[in-house]
Write a protein that holds these residues in place. Structure first.
Motif, short mmCIF file in Angstrom:
data_model
loop_
_atom_site.label_atom_id
_atom_site.label_comp_id
_atom_site.label_asym_id
_atom_site.label_seq_id
_atom_site.Cartn_x
_atom_site.Cartn_y
_atom_site.Cartn_z
N MET A 36 6.56 13.32 17.61
CA MET A 36 7.86 12.81 18.07
C MET A 36 8.51 13.70 19.13
SD MET A 36 9.31 11.58 14.38
CE MET A 36 10.86 11.07 15.06
N GLY A 37 7.79 14.63 19.69
CA GLY A 37 8.34 15.49 20.73
C GLY A 37 8.60 16.90 20.24
N GLY A 38 8.86 17.78 21.18
CA GLY A 38 9.07 19.20 20.89
C GLY A 38 10.11 19.45 19.81
N TYR A 39 9.84 20.40 18.94
CA TYR A 39 10.74 20.65 17.81
C TYR A 39 11.96 21.47 18.22
CZ TYR A 39 12.50 21.95 13.25
OH TYR A 39 13.30 22.12 12.16
N ARG A 40 11.75 22.61 18.85
CA ARG A 40 12.89 23.47 19.22
C ARG A 40 13.48 23.09 20.57
NH1 ARG A 40 9.42 28.78 18.16
NH2 ARG A 40 7.94 27.32 19.07
#
Length: 100
Positions: A35-39
């Motif tokens: 779902m995309g980058g976490y940070r």
């Protein structure tokens, strides 16, 4: 007759595939619901959604995050987020990151 040549040329080119030289193949192909980058949007570690591979690891008090197994920054990710390693699926290591 002047219009036949351009029409024939367009018909010939219509079947051609255009290559995009800026795209690079992904080395960590997976069926995980990334779902995309976490940070941040550019983060290599990505938040994961729900599917048949992740449903048993989801927790309403934590985020499920996947990092590529060959990512050298996984130790920093764990230190920064307090993540707990859960399992490995394909070339991804899954972590639980508490929201509390």
């Amino acid at each position: 007759m002047k219009f036949l040549v351009p029409v024939a040329l367009i018909g010939t080119l219509a079947g051609c595939e255009v290559m995009n030289p800026t795209t690079t193949p992904t080395t960590n192909v997976t069926d995980l619901p990334l779902m995309g980058g976490y940070r941040s949007p550019a983060d290599v570690c990505e938040k994961l959604g729900e599917n048949e591979l992740t449903v048993n690891y989801l927790d309403h008090t934590a985020d499920l995050v996947g990092c590529p197994a060959d990512y050298e920054g996984r130790g920093v990710f764990v230190t920064d987020t307090g993540a707990t390693e859960i399992t490995q699926i394909d070339d991804w290591v899954l972590y639980s990151v508490s929201r509390e």
